[in-house]
Design a protein around this motif. Structure first.
Motif, PDB file in Angstrom:
ATOM      1  N   ALA A  46     -16.600  11.264  -7.062  1.00  0.00           N
ATOM      2  CA  ALA A  46     -17.234   9.857  -6.524  1.00  0.00           C
ATOM      3  C   ALA A  46     -16.789   9.347  -7.381  1.00  0.00           C
ATOM      4  N   ALA A  47     -16.078   9.672  -8.225  1.00  0.00           N
ATOM      5  CA  ALA A  47     -15.564   8.954  -9.646  1.00  0.00           C
ATOM      6  C   ALA A  47     -14.647   8.171  -9.024  1.00  0.00           C
ATOM      7  N   LEU A  48     -14.229   8.345  -8.165  1.00  0.00           N
ATOM      8  CA  LEU A  48     -12.316   8.012  -7.736  1.00  0.00           C
ATOM      9  C   LEU A  48     -12.738   6.317  -7.047  1.00  0.00           C
ATOM     10  N   GLU A  49     -14.139   6.638  -6.612  1.00  0.00           N
ATOM     11  CA  GLU A  49     -13.853   5.142  -5.400  1.00  0.00           C
ATOM     12  C   GLU A  49     -13.881   3.405  -6.284  1.00  0.00           C
ATOM     13  N   PRO A  50     -13.355   3.305  -7.384  1.00  0.00           N
ATOM     14  CA  PRO A  50     -12.933   2.157  -8.096  1.00  0.00           C
ATOM     15  C   PRO A  50     -11.724   2.235  -7.327  1.00  0.00           C
ATOM     16  N   ASP A  64     -11.872   2.071  -3.223  1.00  0.00           N
ATOM     17  CA  ASP A  64     -12.335   0.346  -2.897  1.00  0.00           C
ATOM     18  C   ASP A  64     -11.703  -0.687  -3.251  1.00  0.00           C
ATOM     19  N   ALA A  65      -9.773  -0.541  -4.026  1.00  0.00           N
ATOM     20  CA  ALA A  65      -9.447  -1.754  -4.695  1.00  0.00           C
ATOM     21  C   ALA A  65      -8.327  -1.535  -4.188  1.00  0.00           C
ATOM     22  N   LEU A  66      -7.406  -0.523  -3.787  1.00  0.00           N
ATOM     23  CA  LEU A  66      -6.589  -0.134  -2.925  1.00  0.00           C
ATOM     24  C   LEU A  66      -6.608   0.328  -1.028  1.00  0.00           C
ATOM     25  N   GLU A  67      -6.097   0.359  -0.253  1.00  0.00           N
ATOM     26  CA  GLU A  67      -6.017   1.002   1.131  1.00  0.00           C
ATOM     27  C   GLU A  67      -5.176   2.284   0.945  1.00  0.00           C
ATOM     28  N   VAL A  68      -6.022   3.292   0.003  1.00  0.00           N
ATOM     29  CA  VAL A  68      -5.656   5.219   0.377  1.00  0.00           C
ATOM     30  C   VAL A  68      -6.708   5.203  -0.236  1.00  0.00           C
ATOM     31  N   GLU A  69      -6.605   6.407   0.301  1.00  0.00           N
ATOM     32  CA  GLU A  69      -7.559   8.123  -0.185  1.00  0.00           C
ATOM     33  C   GLU A  69      -7.271   9.083  -0.557  1.00  0.00           C
ATOM     34  N   TYR A  70      -7.923   9.712  -1.106  1.00  0.00           N
ATOM     35  CA  TYR A  70      -7.729  10.947  -1.546  1.00  0.00           C
ATOM     36  C   TYR A  70      -7.687  11.877  -0.670  1.00  0.00           C
ATOM     37  N   ARG A  71      -6.789  12.705  -0.248  1.00  0.00           N
ATOM     38  CA  ARG A  71      -7.768  13.897   0.249  1.00  0.00           C
ATOM     39  C   ARG A  71      -7.166  15.329  -0.066  1.00  0.00           C
ATOM     40  N   ILE A  72      -8.286  16.032  -0.381  1.00  0.00           N
ATOM     41  CA  ILE A  72      -8.569  16.937  -1.305  1.00  0.00           C
ATOM     42  C   ILE A  72      -8.122  18.431  -1.389  1.00  0.00           C
ATOM     43  N   ILE A 117      -2.715  -5.830 -10.840  1.00  0.00           N
ATOM     44  CA  ILE A 117      -3.865  -4.949 -10.642  1.00  0.00           C
ATOM     45  C   ILE A 117      -4.762  -3.885 -10.785  1.00  0.00           C
ATOM     46  N   VAL A 118      -4.655  -3.184 -11.496  1.00  0.00           N
ATOM     47  CA  VAL A 118      -5.510  -2.270 -12.180  1.00  0.00           C
ATOM     48  C   VAL A 118      -6.727  -3.064 -13.075  1.00  0.00           C
ATOM     49  N   GLU A 119      -6.353  -4.637 -13.834  1.00  0.00           N
ATOM     50  CA  GLU A 119      -7.000  -5.239 -14.615  1.00  0.00           C
ATOM     51  C   GLU A 119      -8.543  -5.658 -13.411  1.00  0.00           C
ATOM     52  N   GLY A 120      -7.772  -5.978 -12.131  1.00  0.00           N
ATOM     53  CA  GLY A 120      -8.514  -6.414 -11.223  1.00  0.00           C
ATOM     54  C   GLY A 120      -9.646  -4.914 -10.642  1.00  0.00           C
ATOM     55  N   MET A 121      -9.240  -3.820 -11.115  1.00  0.00           N
ATOM     56  CA  MET A 121      -9.865  -2.711 -10.088  1.00  0.00           C
ATOM     57  C   MET A 121     -11.709  -3.197 -11.096  1.00  0.00           C
ATOM     58  N   VAL A 129       6.862   4.945  -9.405  1.00  0.00           N
ATOM     59  CA  VAL A 129       5.701   4.325  -9.818  1.00  0.00           C
ATOM     60  C   VAL A 129       4.709   3.343  -9.889  1.00  0.00           C
ATOM     61  N   GLY A 130       5.658   2.357  -9.204  1.00  0.00           N
ATOM     62  CA  GLY A 130       4.864   0.927  -8.206  1.00  0.00           C
ATOM     63  C   GLY A 130       4.099   0.860  -7.485  1.00  0.00           C
ATOM     64  N   ALA A 131       4.457   1.807  -6.692  1.00  0.00           N
ATOM     65  CA  ALA A 131       3.608   2.033  -4.922  1.00  0.00           C
ATOM     66  C   ALA A 131       2.532   2.729  -5.507  1.00  0.00           C
ATOM     67  N   ASP A 132       1.358   2.662  -4.249  1.00  0.00           N
ATOM     68  CA  ASP A 132       0.072   2.731  -4.785  1.00  0.00           C
ATOM     69  C   ASP A 132      -0.077   3.874  -4.494  1.00  0.00           C
ATOM     70  N   ASP A 133       0.709   5.213  -3.984  1.00  0.00           N
ATOM     71  CA  ASP A 133       0.377   6.356  -5.239  1.00  0.00           C
ATOM     72  C   ASP A 133       0.610   6.454  -6.235  1.00  0.00           C
ATOM     73  N   ALA A 134       1.572   6.339  -6.870  1.00  0.00           N
ATOM     74  CA  ALA A 134       1.211   6.245  -8.486  1.00  0.00           C
ATOM     75  C   ALA A 134      -0.126   5.452  -9.022  1.00  0.00           C
ATOM     76  N   ILE A 135       0.037   4.555  -9.001  1.00  0.00           N
ATOM     77  CA  ILE A 135      -1.588   4.007  -9.480  1.00  0.00           C
ATOM     78  C   ILE A 135      -2.982   4.886  -8.820  1.00  0.00           C
ATOM     79  N   ALA A 136      -2.369   5.541  -7.584  1.00  0.00           N
ATOM     80  CA  ALA A 136      -3.665   6.133  -7.870  1.00  0.00           C
ATOM     81  C   ALA A 136      -3.851   7.285  -7.988  1.00  0.00           C
TER      82      ALA A 136
END
Length: 443
Positions: free
Chosen positions: A29-33, A36-44, A124-128, A165-172
């Motif tokens: 649940a700590a990953l929610e920020p 919430d900020a990117l159009e991504v989801e983590y699949r565990i 992007i990071v500063e806006g999260m 490293v600038g794409a959404d997956d790397a930011i995530a």
């Protein structure tokens, strides 16, 4: 003192770090920020590597204009190689995106989504809306990645355009790893030497040996060491190196830890007989250590500065952000006498401090000595009351403690002690001794 220790014998990538931390008990649940900020989801998910049950994490894009429905049906229950080959200006060879991009619920983020500049990623990071400490660590990791890429390509940091490293997956990966580390709340993070793998990888500019140039640059700035092998494959990615380059201190072997949890994050390659997993251990270490404080150390040599200028540097550089200023005698060219000025400051203040040092002294160059952190005591100030000839006097004492709060030094402030001594006719050292004793007797 709580310790989080990475076992680097099979290298590290961003998703392996995420998976290991989740497997060790970090709260998803700590990953929610991030989601919430990117159009991504983590699949565990879970998998087995050479008999070791371990966790996998994949980052998927969501809501991409129906991109999930392009006729591909890939089962991500069987992980594709996940070592996130993120070097600037080349493409990952880890999986064939023509076959493995999609499943029925989203687009695998690796190799997809926008590529951004370093400055765009920072925005992007500063806006999260992250916790301040999490934001600082995430920004520092991207700065480390950017500096490595800038050095490899001979560009300025502000001009760097990341690719993978600038794409959404790397930011995530980066922000997620920082969030999960903070969720576990370790006092210290360490890693054993990180395996790089071997062989070579194809990049847009040609065939390059492992470790790749960006990983080499990051390792030069990190506290830990590299180790080749144990297989001919890329085991340590730039993102994995940068995350641990900022967060972890290097150790030669796993420290003594009273274990509370452990976790295994799986990589995508099957490297039998080597289990391709990143292991992390969580527990209580030995006696509390000092606190890690990120710093920069600037220095310059002077052979023509006047005593007045040198004497004023403590104040003028402190106003620019310096934490400490040391001036040492030195022998210059042609045996001329001179001085070496060393300044400690926070990394974010180094350009301002360097400019102030140049303006005050006229030096033609300021060196960045390359220090990344120091170990400091936790400090607090207390006031004790001393009674002398029926009068009560206040003296401030500085109390130094380790990360567990254990006090190991008490020092009376000289100016307070000198004022009491002057007013009472006492010796300064006697006032200091009595003030320090008064604090210790109250504990």
């Amino acid at each position: 003192m709580s310790v989080l220790a990475f076992d680097g014998r099979m290298g590290a990538s961003g998703d392996m770090i995420l998976a290991a931390l989740l497997d060790a008990g970090a709260d998803p649940a700590a990953l929610e920020p991030v989601t919430d900020a990117l159009e991504v989801e983590y699949r565990i998910d879970e998998t087995v590597k050479c008999g070791i049950s371990s966790t996998t994490v994949d980052v998927f894009l969501t809501d991409r204009d129906g991109a999930a429905d392009e006729g591909h049906d890939h089962d991500h229950g069987e992980q594709s190689p996940d070592h996130d080959h993120e070097e600037n200006d080349h493409h990952s060879h880890d999986h064939d995106h023509s076959e493995h991009d999609h499943d029925h619920n989203g687009v695998h983020a690796e190799g997809h989504g926008p590529h951004r500049s370093y400055l765009e990623v920072r925005d992007i990071v500063e806006g999260m809306a992250l916790e301040p400490a999490v934001e600082r660590d995430a920004l520092a990791i991207f700065e480390l990645l950017g500096e490595a890429e800038a050095s490899v390509h001979g560009e300025a940091l502000e001009d760097i355009h990341f690719h993978e490293v600038g794409a959404d997956d790397a930011i995530a990966d980066v922000v997620g790893a920082v969030v999960l580390c903070h969720d576990l709340e370790p006092d210290e993070i360490v890693t054993t030497p990180l395996a790089t793998g071997g062989g070579s990888v194809s990049m847009s500019h040609g065939e390059y040996p492992v470790p790749t140039p960006a990983v080499v640059e990051i390792a030069q700035r990190a506290d830990w060491s590299l180790r080749g092998g144990p297989v001919d494959a890329e085991l340590l990615t730039p993102t994995g190196a940068a995350i641990l380059g900022h967060l972890a201190d290097g150790v030669e072997s796993l420290p003594s830890v009273d274990l509370e949890a452990s976790g295994y994050g799986a990589g995508g390659y099957d490297l039998d007989p080597h289990p391709n997993v990143l292991r992390v251990l969580v527990g209580e270490g030995g006696r509390g250590g000092l606190v890690k404080d990120d710093i920069a150390v600037l220095e310059t040599n002077l052979d023509d500065a006047t005593p007045e200028v040198l004497g004023g540097l403590q104040e003028t550089l402190a106003n620019a952000g310096a934490r400490d200023v040391s001036i040492l005698p030195a022998t210059m060219k042609k045996s001329r006498p001179g001085h070496l000025v060393k300044v400690i400051c926070k990394p974010a203040d180094r350009e301002r401090v360097a400019r102030a040092l140049a303006e005050e002294t006229g030096t033609l160059g300021v060196r960045d000595a390359g220090a990344t952190h120091r170990w400091i005591a936790s400090r607090m100030f207390e006031t004790v009351d001393l009674e002398v000839d029926g009068e009560t006097y206040a003296v401030t004492v500085k109390v130094a403690s380790d990360a567990d709060g254990e006090v190991y030094d008490v020092s009376a402030e000289y100016d307070d002690a000198a004022a009491v001594a002057a007013e009472t006719g006492s010796a300064v050292r006697d006032v200091i001794r009595r003030a320090e004793g008064a604090f210790e007797s109250d504990q």
